[in-house]
Design a protein around this motif. Structure first.
Motif: not given
Length: 340
Positions: A149-154
């Motif tokens: 989720l963090v990587a996708s949002e970034l």
């Protein structure tokens, strides 16, 4: 046990169907095991939406402009060298005006695909992590949930802020370098493309390696916890402890099947979202390669540089899509393989 298993299957199947329908993915969870490669390829071809006529028309216009430029340059060089430079600049601007709408359309489709993928991943991951946690992979599901989720949002935020400006700048530099021969911008375009591509590749490799190690460790921890539960049930429940342990193992196996279906559905969905714009870009890159080869054959160096620089911008957009998709697919496959 069967009632609990059926209720969990119905709940997560419904949640998966809602996510797939929301993002116009025409797959049903129950039919995932029956999906064939040819069926998936047909769905991708339908969603690609690029007609052969459009591709051939663009290629034909590039070749016509190249031939006219070669004729005018030869006629101008016989009279005055300055005339040849003017003809070359005019033809380069003409080629740019012909190609630019298709190029920017491809860029817009790429950005929309990234945004659509980000929305789908945000909706899908809680469903997949939830069924993984229910299957016994609580720690692994937490690692996957937070990391992806963090990587996708970034990636989504960086793409929304910088993707179109960078691609537009590369396109403008390409046109400037082809019109003004004394100002060669192809080196700058190549530098920007290679730098960003290498950064994307290195970041994806490091992130995937991190998720692999974390999920592997978490999977071992979840496996040890599951064995402990089975041992305690077998030892502490009198008479029927062994039967309860067998029933627990059966339920977990059934939940693993549901989890696998959910995970594969997510992978198919990402392929259907990201692969069509990637194929779209590849088709335009083939047109750029063919046009550049034709320009070099006719001695039109400025047009060749223009088309090669356009190809570099398209290659950068393609790299963003591929890295995003591969990151999700690898992380999901790692989670599927580490819990069980």
């Amino acid at each position: 046990m069967n009632a609990v298993e059926n209720s969990i299957e119905i709940e997560y199947s419904d949640r998966l169907e809602d996510v797939l329908n929301e993002y116009d993915i025409d797959f049903e969870a129950d039919n995932i095991p029956d999906v064939t490669f040819s069926g998936l390829a047909k769905k991708v071809a339908i969603r690609t939406g690029v007609s052969k006529e459009k591709i051939f028309n663009l290629l034909g216009m590039i070749i016509i402009v190249t031939v006219i430029s070669a004729v005018l340059n030869n006629a101008g060089s016989g009279i005055m060298n300055r005339s040849a430079d003017i003809y070359s600049a005019v033809c380069s601007l003409t080629a740019a005006s012909v190609i630019s709408p298709s190029i920017f359309n491809a860029f817009s489709q790429s950005l929309e695909a990234v945004k659509l993928s980000g929305g789908f991943i945000s909706a899908f991951i809680p469903v997949f992590a939830g069924i993984t946690a229910v299957s016994g992979g609580i720690i692994t599901a937490g690692v996957y949930d937070v990391s992806v989720l963090v990587a996708s949002e970034l990636i989504l935020q960086l793409s929304a802020s910088f993707m179109m400006p960078i691609l537009s700048a590369l396109t403008m530099l390409s046109v400037t370098g082809s019109v003004f021969k004394e100002t060669d911008m192809s080196g700058i375009v190549q530098l920007i493309r290679k730098t960003i591509t290498w950064l994307l590749t290195a970041s994806m490799l490091l992130f995937t390696g991190f998720v692999t190690l974390k999920c592997s460790l978490a999977g071992k921890t979840d496996g040890a916890a599951s064995k402990t539960v089975r041992f305690m049930i077998s030892g502490l429940v009198p008479v029927v402890g062994g039967a309860v342990t067998d029933a627990y193992s059966t339920v977990r196996s059934s939940l693993d099947i549901i989890r696998g279906t959910v995970g594969i559905s997510g992978c198919f969905a990402i392929v259907l979202i990201l692969l069509p714009p990637v194929l779209h870009i590849i088709l335009f890159r083939v047109v750029m390669w063919t046009g550049a080869a034709c320009a070099e054959l006719l001695g039109e160096e400025s047009l060749s540089k223009l088309l090669k620089s356009f190809d570099s911008a398209l290659a950068l957009a393609q790299s963003v899509l591929i890295c995003y998709g591969v990151m999700f697919l690898l992380c999901t496959a790692i989670l599927l393989g580490n819990v069980g």
